[in-house]
Design a protein around this motif. Structure first.
Motif, mmCIF file in Angstrom:
data_model
loop_
_atom_site.group_PDB
_atom_site.id
_atom_site.type_symbol
_atom_site.label_atom_id
_atom_site.label_comp_id
_atom_site.label_asym_id
_atom_site.label_seq_id
_atom_site.Cartn_x
_atom_site.Cartn_y
_atom_site.Cartn_z
ATOM 1 N N LEU A 279 37.209 37.123 27.531
ATOM 2 C CA LEU A 279 37.412 36.659 28.933
ATOM 3 C C LEU A 279 38.602 37.071 29.602
ATOM 4 O O LEU A 279 38.746 36.538 30.973
ATOM 5 N N LYS A 280 39.451 37.521 28.942
ATOM 6 C CA LYS A 280 40.613 37.965 29.663
ATOM 7 C C LYS A 280 40.647 38.787 30.875
ATOM 8 O O LYS A 280 41.406 39.053 31.629
ATOM 9 N N SER A 281 39.440 39.691 31.208
ATOM 10 C CA SER A 281 39.333 40.462 32.335
ATOM 11 C C SER A 281 38.740 39.893 33.337
ATOM 12 O O SER A 281 38.099 40.472 34.215
ATOM 13 N N VAL A 282 38.117 38.495 33.230
ATOM 14 C CA VAL A 282 37.646 38.054 34.049
ATOM 15 C C VAL A 282 38.221 37.849 35.401
ATOM 16 O O VAL A 282 39.633 37.271 35.374
ATOM 17 N N PRO A 283 37.717 37.909 36.779
ATOM 18 C CA PRO A 283 38.600 37.966 37.941
ATOM 19 C C PRO A 283 39.009 36.462 38.071
ATOM 20 O O PRO A 283 38.249 35.517 37.987
ATOM 21 N N LEU A 284 40.311 36.248 38.556
ATOM 22 C CA LEU A 284 40.671 34.868 38.911
ATOM 23 C C LEU A 284 41.648 34.932 39.941
ATOM 24 O O LEU A 284 42.569 35.998 40.133
ATOM 25 N N PRO A 285 41.541 34.335 41.024
ATOM 26 C CA PRO A 285 42.558 34.306 42.226
ATOM 27 C C PRO A 285 44.018 34.027 41.589
ATOM 28 O O PRO A 285 44.267 33.049 40.907
ATOM 29 N N SER A 286 44.836 34.826 42.273
ATOM 30 C CA SER A 286 46.279 34.510 41.946
ATOM 31 C C SER A 286 46.900 33.200 42.018
ATOM 32 O O SER A 286 46.558 32.673 43.082
ATOM 33 N N MET A 287 47.616 32.971 40.926
ATOM 34 C CA MET A 287 48.334 31.792 40.996
ATOM 35 C C MET A 287 47.550 30.239 40.784
ATOM 36 O O MET A 287 47.989 29.201 40.971
#
Length: 428
Positions: A310-318
């Motif tokens: 799951l570490k490659s799942v996109p997530l908005p910065s901050m």
């Protein structure tokens, strides 16, 4: 010129034939032209011929004023038009029906939505809105209305519209009476109305596309502004803490600045790159928590449970740091004994949930925050994912709070098929 002469000759021959036939009937009634009121028949025949020719000349003049030219296409009393409309059949039908209804003097409009046809009657009138001219005798007595038939033929993304404007009378009437250009005028009016509506539709679509592009640009600008509001907030707090430690505990201040450098190394390039990932945000949060451990010591315990896939799942910065910072500031830091913070992630069907939980003061504690961090988080989440993502903040058991992000999960990568074994060449 040839078309005009042909029209006059056609009217003259048709009326001549009709008058000859009428002469035979008159002779049969009065036993010859020399007996009875033969002069009366001659006078009526001459009057009818003059009226017919004057009606033809009036028709020529009206068509010239309307069309600006005289040819077979403009002089005909029955007009047909075909136009391609870049709309589906239902939208094209609604547009054509509205154009027919708005045609001047239209009445008895009938719409067949299943058959994609529109029929209407149109009262004749001259340019002043009166009945046909007094020289068009037969039109005044018999043909008082025209009729319009519009048919929509559906196509692949477009529709073909066929317009038929003709007198409300049998075809043989065209040999004796003309419409003074009224059907040509009706056909051109419908063509202009449909073209105007199509142009308005295209203009509205262009305006909508422009507004969409503008809204998208504004959304990106707002995202950048919101992120700019979040990142300096942490930097200011960290530098203020380092300034205090520099006077009281220089080694710890140096250690804090080292972690800050690591944080900046992971953070600053992201401003020019694409979207961040959960793994990269965990590295950023790790540097952030190391800084806080220096300040809080044993009062802060951290547990991270995030599967590697799951570490490659996109997530908005901050965004993850906002949740962690909120848990520290409002839950653990005000608590005398401190506490623990958990970072959890898991996948459920087509969604990924990221949870930051703590066992701090929870909602019962006195908080001096303004809530702008979570407000910015919700706004960034909406601008990035729309309705596909959500945020929830609930109480944790037995104490503290739990904040959960629910994000759309990326499609799993399809593994490449294994290479086919290659056979060694055989030597015969």
């Amino acid at each position: 010129m040839f078309s005009s002469l042909f029209l006059l000759a056609r009217i003259f021959l048709a009326w001549s034939a009709a008058l000859v036939l009428a002469g035979f009937v008159w002779s049969g009634l009065f036993y010859g032209m020399n007996r009875g009121p033969g002069w009366l028949f001659g006078l009526l025949a001459m009057l009818a011929m003059v009226t017919a020719l004057l009606g033809a000349l009036t028709h020529l003049r009206r068509v010239w004023l309307i069309a600006g030219r005289l040819d077979g296409a403009t002089l005909s009393s029955r007009q047909q038009r075909r136009i391609e409309v870049p709309l589906d059949a239902d939208e094209a039908f609604a547009m054509v029906a509205a154009a027919v209804r708005e045609l001047p003097r239209s009445e008895e409009v009938e719409e067949g939505r299943d058959s994609l046809q529109v029929r209407a009657k149109v009262r004749r009138a001259d340019a002043g809105g009166r009945k046909p001219s007094r020289w068009n005798l037969l039109a005044r007595l018999a043909v008082e209305r025209n009729q319009v038939l519009a048919t929509v033929a559906p196509g692949d993304g477009t529709s073909s519209v066929t317009l038929l404007c003709e007198p409300d009378a049998p075809h043989w009437v065209d040999l004796f009476a003309l419409d003074e250009g009224s059907n040509y005028e009706n056909a051109e009016a419908l063509m202009r109305a449909i073209a105007r509506r199509v142009a308005e539709r295209r203009r509205d679509e262009r305006d909508a596309a422009h507004r969409k592009d503008t809204d998208s640009a504004l959304a990106i600008a707002r995202l950048n502004l919101l992120q700019a509001q979040v990142e300096p907030h942490f930097l200011y707090n960290t530098l203020a803490n380092a300034q205090v430690l520099a006077r009281t505990d220089p080694p710890r201040a140096e250690q804090m600045l080292g972690h800050l450098i690591q944080y900046l190394r992971r953070s600053l390039p992201r401003e020019q790159d694409g979207p961040s990932t959960l793994g990269e945000e965990l590295e950023r949060v790790g540097a952030y928590l190391e800084i806080l451990k220096i300040r809080m010591g044993s009062r802060l315990a951290v547990q991270v449970h995030v599967p590697e896939e799951l570490k490659s799942v996109p997530l908005p910065s901050m965004m993850l740091q906002t949740l962690v910072e909120n848990a520290i500031k409002h839950g653990l830091e005000p608590k005398p004994g401190g506490g623990s913070i958990w970072i959890l992630a898991r996948r459920m069907d087509d969604q990924v949930t990221v949870t930051v939980a703590d066992d701090g003061l929870g909602f019962g504690g006195n908080s001096s925050g303004t809530g702008i961090g979570l407000k910015n988080l919700r706004e960034r989440l909406r601008l990035t994912y729309g309705e596909r993502a959500s945020f929830a903040l609930v109480s944790n058991f037995p104490s503290g709070a739990a904040a959960t992000l629910t994000l759309p999960a990326p499609a799993p990568a399809v593994p490449a098929p294994p290479p086919l074994p290659q056979e060694e060449p055989r030597h015969v």
